[in-house]
Design an enzyme around this catalytic site. Structure first.
Site, PDB file in Angstrom:
ATOM      1  N   THR A  12       0.808  -1.225   0.000  1.00  0.00           N
ATOM      2  CA  THR A  12       0.000   0.000   0.000  1.00  0.00           C
ATOM      3  C   THR A  12       0.837   1.268   0.000  1.00  0.00           C
ATOM      4  OG1 THR A  12      -0.088  -0.119   2.413  1.00  0.00           O
ATOM      5  CG2 THR A  12      -1.962  -1.067   1.209  1.00  0.00           C
ATOM      6  N   GLY A  14       5.195   3.066  -0.377  1.00  0.00           N
ATOM      7  CA  GLY A  14       6.649   2.983  -0.471  1.00  0.00           C
ATOM      8  C   GLY A  14       7.193   1.915  -1.410  1.00  0.00           C
ATOM      9  N   ARG A  35      -3.010  -3.374   5.033  1.00  0.00           N
ATOM     10  CA  ARG A  35      -4.192  -3.210   5.904  1.00  0.00           C
ATOM     11  C   ARG A  35      -5.111  -2.105   5.418  1.00  0.00           C
ATOM     12  NH1 ARG A  35      -0.818  -2.034  11.109  1.00  0.00           N
ATOM     13  NH2 ARG A  35       0.234  -0.918   9.417  1.00  0.00           N
ATOM     14  N   ASP A  59      -3.351  -8.143   8.773  1.00  0.00           N
ATOM     15  CA  ASP A  59      -2.240  -7.652   9.581  1.00  0.00           C
ATOM     16  C   ASP A  59      -1.255  -8.813   9.706  1.00  0.00           C
ATOM     17  OD1 ASP A  59      -0.521  -6.970  11.756  1.00  0.00           O
ATOM     18  OD2 ASP A  59      -2.051  -5.602  12.542  1.00  0.00           O
ATOM     19  N   ASN A  86       8.089  -7.685   2.397  1.00  0.00           N
ATOM     20  CA  ASN A  86       8.444  -6.257   2.484  1.00  0.00           C
ATOM     21  C   ASN A  86       7.766  -5.530   3.648  1.00  0.00           C
ATOM     22  OD1 ASN A  86       9.089  -3.461   1.250  1.00  0.00           O
ATOM     23  ND2 ASN A  86       6.835  -3.518   1.223  1.00  0.00           N
ATOM     24  N   SER A 139      17.665  -4.329   5.461  1.00  0.00           N
ATOM     25  CA  SER A 139      18.031  -2.911   5.586  1.00  0.00           C
ATOM     26  C   SER A 139      19.526  -2.833   5.895  1.00  0.00           C
ATOM     27  CB  SER A 139      17.242  -2.281   6.728  1.00  0.00           C
ATOM     28  OG  SER A 139      17.744  -1.005   7.059  1.00  0.00           O
ATOM     29  N   TYR A 152      14.919  -1.718  16.227  1.00  0.00           N
ATOM     30  CA  TYR A 152      14.698  -1.794  14.771  1.00  0.00           C
ATOM     31  C   TYR A 152      15.871  -2.526  14.121  1.00  0.00           C
ATOM     32  CZ  TYR A 152      14.069  -0.666   9.862  1.00  0.00           C
ATOM     33  OH  TYR A 152      13.925  -0.774   8.504  1.00  0.00           O
ATOM     34  N   GLU A 188       6.989   6.518   3.415  1.00  0.00           N
ATOM     35  CA  GLU A 188       6.276   6.895   4.648  1.00  0.00           C
ATOM     36  C   GLU A 188       6.967   6.341   5.899  1.00  0.00           C
ATOM     37  OE1 GLU A 188       2.160   5.784   4.132  1.00  0.00           O
ATOM     38  OE2 GLU A 188       2.060   6.862   2.232  1.00  0.00           O
ATOM     39  N   PHE A 189       8.106   5.663   5.682  1.00  0.00           N
ATOM     40  CA  PHE A 189       8.837   5.005   6.761  1.00  0.00           C
ATOM     41  C   PHE A 189       9.068   5.923   7.973  1.00  0.00           C
ATOM     42  CE2 PHE A 189      12.955   4.022   8.710  1.00  0.00           C
ATOM     43  CZ  PHE A 189      12.839   2.683   9.007  1.00  0.00           C
TER      44      PHE A 189
HETATM   45  P1  NDP Z   1       6.214   2.447   4.188  1.00  0.00           P
HETATM   46  O1  NDP Z   1       5.803   2.913   5.540  1.00  0.00           O
HETATM   47  O2  NDP Z   1       6.045   3.383   3.055  1.00  0.00           O
HETATM   48  O3  NDP Z   1       5.481   1.068   3.858  1.00  0.00           O
HETATM   49  C1  NDP Z   1       5.336   0.064   4.829  1.00  0.00           C
HETATM   50  C2  NDP Z   1       4.362  -0.976   4.322  1.00  0.00           C
HETATM   51  O4  NDP Z   1       4.273  -2.038   5.293  1.00  0.00           O
HETATM   52  C3  NDP Z   1       2.966  -0.436   4.116  1.00  0.00           C
HETATM   53  O5  NDP Z   1       2.451  -0.899   2.887  1.00  0.00           O
HETATM   54  C4  NDP Z   1       2.166  -1.003   5.274  1.00  0.00           C
HETATM   55  O6  NDP Z   1       0.841  -1.282   4.862  1.00  0.00           O
HETATM   56  C5  NDP Z   1       2.902  -2.328   5.550  1.00  0.00           C
HETATM   57  N1  NDP Z   1       2.711  -2.745   6.931  1.00  0.00           N
HETATM   58  C6  NDP Z   1       3.187  -2.138   8.045  1.00  0.00           C
HETATM   59  N2  NDP Z   1       2.752  -2.769   9.136  1.00  0.00           N
HETATM   60  C7  NDP Z   1       1.977  -3.812   8.715  1.00  0.00           C
HETATM   61  C8  NDP Z   1       1.240  -4.820   9.378  1.00  0.00           C
HETATM   62  N3  NDP Z   1       1.198  -4.908  10.722  1.00  0.00           N
HETATM   63  N4  NDP Z   1       0.563  -5.721   8.634  1.00  0.00           N
HETATM   64  C9  NDP Z   1       0.590  -5.644   7.284  1.00  0.00           C
HETATM   65  N5  NDP Z   1       1.272  -4.721   6.596  1.00  0.00           N
HETATM   66  C10 NDP Z   1       1.952  -3.816   7.310  1.00  0.00           C
HETATM   67  O7  NDP Z   1       7.760   2.022   4.328  1.00  0.00           O
HETATM   68  P2  NDP Z   1       8.827   1.454   3.280  1.00  0.00           P
HETATM   69  O8  NDP Z   1       8.239   1.215   1.957  1.00  0.00           O
HETATM   70  O9  NDP Z   1      10.023   2.302   3.390  1.00  0.00           O
HETATM   71  O10 NDP Z   1       9.181   0.068   4.009  1.00  0.00           O
HETATM   72  C11 NDP Z   1       9.056  -1.195   3.380  1.00  0.00           C
HETATM   73  C12 NDP Z   1      10.145  -2.102   3.923  1.00  0.00           C
HETATM   74  O11 NDP Z   1      11.419  -1.563   3.598  1.00  0.00           O
HETATM   75  C13 NDP Z   1      10.133  -2.276   5.444  1.00  0.00           C
HETATM   76  O12 NDP Z   1      10.422  -3.620   5.763  1.00  0.00           O
HETATM   77  C14 NDP Z   1      11.265  -1.368   5.907  1.00  0.00           C
HETATM   78  O13 NDP Z   1      11.818  -1.785   7.126  1.00  0.00           O
HETATM   79  C15 NDP Z   1      12.233  -1.546   4.754  1.00  0.00           C
HETATM   80  N6  NDP Z   1      13.240  -0.505   4.601  1.00  0.00           N
HETATM   81  C16 NDP Z   1      12.897   0.807   4.485  1.00  0.00           C
HETATM   82  C17 NDP Z   1      13.872   1.776   4.341  1.00  0.00           C
HETATM   83  C18 NDP Z   1      13.573   3.225   4.288  1.00  0.00           C
HETATM   84  O14 NDP Z   1      14.486   4.037   4.553  1.00  0.00           O
HETATM   85  N7  NDP Z   1      12.371   3.646   3.935  1.00  0.00           N
HETATM   86  C19 NDP Z   1      15.285   1.379   4.242  1.00  0.00           C
HETATM   87  C20 NDP Z   1      15.531  -0.021   4.392  1.00  0.00           C
HETATM   88  C21 NDP Z   1      14.550  -0.926   4.539  1.00  0.00           C
HETATM   89  P3  NDP Z   1      -0.473  -0.981   5.723  1.00  0.00           P
HETATM   90  O15 NDP Z   1      -0.165   0.154   6.667  1.00  0.00           O
HETATM   91  O16 NDP Z   1      -1.526  -0.674   4.703  1.00  0.00           O
HETATM   92  O17 NDP Z   1      -0.738  -2.258   6.424  1.00  0.00           O
HETATM   93  C1  8X3 Z   2      15.585   1.966   7.181  1.00  0.00           C
HETATM   94  C2  8X3 Z   2      16.844   2.727   7.019  1.00  0.00           C
HETATM   95  O1  8X3 Z   2      18.646   4.055   8.227  1.00  0.00           O
HETATM   96  O2  8X3 Z   2      16.378   4.297   9.049  1.00  0.00           O
HETATM   97  O3  8X3 Z   2      15.797   0.611   7.346  1.00  0.00           O
HETATM   98  O4  8X3 Z   2      17.572   2.282   9.454  1.00  0.00           O
HETATM   99  S1  8X3 Z   2      17.368   3.366   8.521  1.00  0.00           S
END
Ligand code: NDP
Ligand code: 8X3
Length: 251
Positions: A12, A14, A35, A59, A86, A139, A152, A188-189
């Protein structure tokens, strides 16, 4: 890869959403999970003109919901060729002595146990098919620990260990297993990490050019489109401005 089916958690937003969009443009059918149903519906409406798209709302922390959703997949979507593990986030950025146990639960339950629940439901299908590709989104936080990153980083080190463990245990089943480990990606991280504080989140990506979700999606597509005998086991990617979790060339 055209005509294959990918199951993407966290579709949904990123990285997951960008990967879904990139896959659809390249003819890969999609099972999109998350979700937020409104976002799943919007993405399905946008991508179904290119490929077949099914959505699942659960979830990842809810083991029964994960099992039921995957067991109830329609016939057309029963065979899963690619799993992108992911879904995940950081919750909080605090010294360990000030950390919230709720945040710790969320990160370990979602990033680690959720990934395992989804994998547990899908790996048997891949073993039966004697074919499949699992990509675990780790990550740089799974390669080093940075101040206040404590839990984390622990969750992403666990993903690193699980990725290695899956590859060892699935050796002999013709299933590719690998991790893609990004540095800072502008999604949205940070909004989730800082609980909706957009100002604080925005500052994380100011003063340098961070990776975009599309950059990571492009790499994931590269990983899945190698000849089948080629398994990219572990890949780390950062912005040119980033050298480590703490060394970022900010202007
Ligand atoms: P976003 O917040 O943009 O996306 C996170 C996604 O995870 C959403 O689609 C959300 O969907 C889903 N999600 C979160 N919690 C739940 C849950 N309890 N059940 C089901 N789905 C869930 O973040 P990113 O795209 O950045 O993150 C994606 C992955 O990449 C993660 O694993 C993150 O740790 C990793 N990552 C991110 C980095 C960054 O700097 N952004 C760097 C390195 C790794 P919904 O809320 O609709 O359920
Ligand atoms: C997400 C990147 O640098 O916030 O995994 O850990 S960082």
């Amino acid at each position: 890869m055209k005509g294959k089916t990918a199951f993407i958690t966290g579709a949904t937003s990123g990285i997951g959403k960008a990967t879904a969009t990139h896959f659809a443009a390249n003819g890969i059918n999609l099972i999109l999970c998350g979700r937020r149903q409104d976002r799943l519906d919007a993405l399905q409406a946008a991508l179904r003109r290119h490929v077949k798209v099914h959505t699942l709302n659960f979830d990842v922390r809810n083991k029964e919901a994960v099992q039921q959703a995957i067991a109830g997949l329609p016939e057309d979507f029963q065979q899963i060729d690619i799993l992108i593990n992911n879904a995940g986030n950081a919750h909080g950025l605090d010294p360990i002595q000030d950390g919230s146990t709720e945040d710790w639960d969320a990160m370990l339950d979602i990033n680690v146990k959720g990934l395992l629940y989804v994998s547990d439901a899908i790996i048997p299908k891949m073993i039966r098919a004697n074919s499949g590709h699992i990509i675990n989104i780790g990550s740089t936080a799974g390669k080093e620990v940075y101040p206040k990153g404590n839990v984390y980083c622990a969750s992403k080190h666990a993903v690193d260990a699980i990725n290695q463990g899956m590859r060892l245990d699935l050796n002999g089943y013709n299933i590719r297993v690998g991790a893609v480990n990004p540095g800072m990606v502008e999604t949205e991280f940070s909004e989730v990490r800082f609980k909706g504080d957009a100002d604080k989140a925005g500052k994380v990506y100011q003063g340098f050019k961070p990776l975009q979700a599309e950059d990571v999606a492009d790499i994931i597509h590269f990983v899945v489109t190698r000849p089948y005998h080629v398994n990219i086991a572990d890949l780390v990617v950062m912005s040119v401005d980033q050298a480590s979790s703490t060394v970022v060339n900010k202007k």
